[in-house]
Design an enzyme around this catalytic site. Structure first.
Site, PDB file in Angstrom:
ATOM      1  N   ASP A   1      -9.810  -8.423   3.070  1.00  0.00           N
ATOM      2  CA  ASP A   1      -9.424  -7.809   1.803  1.00  0.00           C
ATOM      3  C   ASP A   1      -9.676  -6.309   1.911  1.00  0.00           C
ATOM      4  OD1 ASP A   1      -8.800 -10.235   0.854  1.00  0.00           O
ATOM      5  OD2 ASP A   1     -10.549 -10.473  -0.444  1.00  0.00           O
ATOM      6  N   LEU A   2      -8.966  -5.543   1.089  1.00  0.00           N
ATOM      7  CA  LEU A   2      -9.097  -4.085   1.185  1.00  0.00           C
ATOM      8  C   LEU A   2     -10.480  -3.585   0.771  1.00  0.00           C
ATOM      9  CD1 LEU A   2      -5.798  -2.375   0.030  1.00  0.00           C
ATOM     10  CD2 LEU A   2      -6.763  -2.579   2.315  1.00  0.00           C
TER      11      LEU A   2
ATOM     12  N   SER B   1       3.340   7.944  -2.911  1.00  0.00           N
ATOM     13  CA  SER B   1       4.488   7.576  -3.742  1.00  0.00           C
ATOM     14  C   SER B   1       4.947   8.748  -4.603  1.00  0.00           C
ATOM     15  CB  SER B   1       4.055   6.416  -4.642  1.00  0.00           C
ATOM     16  OG  SER B   1       4.920   6.302  -5.737  1.00  0.00           O
TER      17      SER B   1
ATOM     18  N   GLU C   1       5.497   8.527  -7.502  1.00  0.00           N
ATOM     19  CA  GLU C   1       4.821   8.363  -8.800  1.00  0.00           C
ATOM     20  C   GLU C   1       3.690   9.371  -8.988  1.00  0.00           C
ATOM     21  OE1 GLU C   1       5.065   6.043 -11.531  1.00  0.00           O
ATOM     22  OE2 GLU C   1       7.073   5.715 -10.767  1.00  0.00           O
TER      23      GLU C   1
ATOM     24  N   TYR D   1      -0.552   3.287 -11.723  1.00  0.00           N
ATOM     25  CA  TYR D   1      -0.228   3.280 -10.296  1.00  0.00           C
ATOM     26  C   TYR D   1      -0.172   4.710  -9.754  1.00  0.00           C
ATOM     27  CZ  TYR D   1       2.644   2.700  -6.097  1.00  0.00           C
ATOM     28  OH  TYR D   1       3.130   2.742  -4.815  1.00  0.00           O
TER      29      TYR D   1
END
Ligand code: GDP
Length: 339
Positions: free
Chosen positions: A72-73, A139, A141, A163
């Site tokens: 997992d991260l 991104s 974003e 995000y």
């Protein structure tokens, strides 16, 4: 059986998010170039691996040039152990909660994985004796509602979604670790990039799948939110090609990966439906459920730096993508029906 990781004189890459759209294209491209590829997958999830299925089922590839590791991260001990064991030359960090709309519902876990997950990897790299070259997929974003259009690597970050905020943190940490600790660390500031492997909750794939289903008589309607949003949509495999080029340069840097053109959701919808002889207006329902609390506007990227430095040119347009992705969905539905 003890796996032999160090048998190849060719470079080794580690990819987080290997089962995603970008991870699967990058894996294919690196394997084609002779790399040994290691991928991190989440143990707890019922991870969809279909994008890598042909490689997993290829006995000449899986556990020979392609290896998977569970981590997992937020599991830093395991990630450190895998890095020490696999000694990658290049680390592509593509993992994270990637859905902008969903980030409003799950802001905490979006930040935990996207923001803190990246910082945790940078912290591990800082201590490693052999530091791999590092690429973080950032991104558009991060620009949110920018004052200038198109955006380039110097445009101020003004995110407007959870995000985007998480990606901004991660992007700035990558810059900080490059400048303060000398890591070879790059941000690929990616505008939307699509392909037949795009997840079905993203609007492009939702549209092309619906167009395919309706054209085959399997459904009659598509339910969407606002059609007004405009995006700079490019082709995912072209963007992963650029990511690889970024790590082959003499010095680390950030690069905007974009086409420089925008299209509205409505234009994409029209092109997809038209490509299978349909008029979307005969099938469209709109539902506020799919509308966002906040929308990015004016997001269009300026890929000049990537063009000049990497010699990279995005070739596929959004309207090409609408046709290609619809055709691919028609084919896969036909294959499914025949099986
Ligand atoms: P992203 O938001 O740029 O990461 O990409 P999406 O594919 O999720 O959304 C692109 C645009 O499509 C946004 O402006 C959404 O508001 C709009 N949109 C309209 N209807 C839908 C829908 O049903 N699902 C999604 N995901 N987006 C939609």
């Amino acid at each position: 059986m003890a796996l032999r990781y160090f048998s190849s004189p060719m470079p080794t890459a580690l990819i987080t998010g290997i089962t995603g759209q970008d991870g699967s294209y990058l894996t294919e491209q690196l394997l084609d170039q002779g790399y040994t590829v290691h991928g991190l997958v989440r143990r707890t999830s019922n991870t969809v691996r279909s994008r890598l299925d042909p490689l997993f089922h290829n006995k000449d590839v899986y556990n020979k040039n392609l290896f998977l590791h569970y981590a997992d991260l937020d599991d830093t001990t395991t990630i450190r152990r895998i890095l020490v064991k696999t000694q990658p030359d290049e680390l592509y960090h593509l993992a994270g909660q990637s859905h902008v709309g969903a980030s409003f519902d799950i802001p905490e876990s979006t930040c935990q994985f996207t923001a803190m997950g990246t910082l945790k990897i940078l912290e591990i790299l800082r201590d490693l004796e052999k530091q791999p070259r590092f690429l973080h997929i950032s991104s558009s974003e991060i620009f949110g509602r920018p004052d200038e259009s198109p955006q380039n690597e110097h445009t101020p970050m003004r995110p407007v979604t959870p995000y985007g905020v998480a990606k901004t943190f991660a992007t700035q940490m990558v810059q900080l670790y490059r400048e303060s600790f000398g890591l070879f660390a790059c941000n690929a500031i990616c505008y939307n990039h699509e392909s037949p492997r795009r997840g079905e909750s993203f609007v492009t794939r939702k549209i092309t799948k619906a167009a395919a289903e309706i054209s085959l008589g399997l459904s009659d309607e598509i339910v969407l939110g606002s059609l007004d949003g405009r995006r700079d949509w490019g082709s995912a495999p072209e963007y992963t090609t650029a990511m690889h080029l970024m790590l082959q340069q003499d010095a680390p840097d950030d690069y905007v990966l974009a086409t420089g053109q925008t299209h509205s959701v409505e234009e994409f919808l029209d092109a997809a439906f038209r490509s299978v002889g349909l008029d979307y207006q005969d099938h469209l329902q709109q539902n506020p459920k799919y509308m966002r609390p906040a929308e990015v506007t004016r997001l269009v990227g300026d890929p000049t730096h990537a063009k000049k430095q990497l010699g990279w040119t995005p070739a596929t347009t959004a309207l090409d993508l609408a046709k290609q992705m619809t055709a691919a969905d028609v084919e896969s539905l036909k294959r499914l029906a025949a099986s």
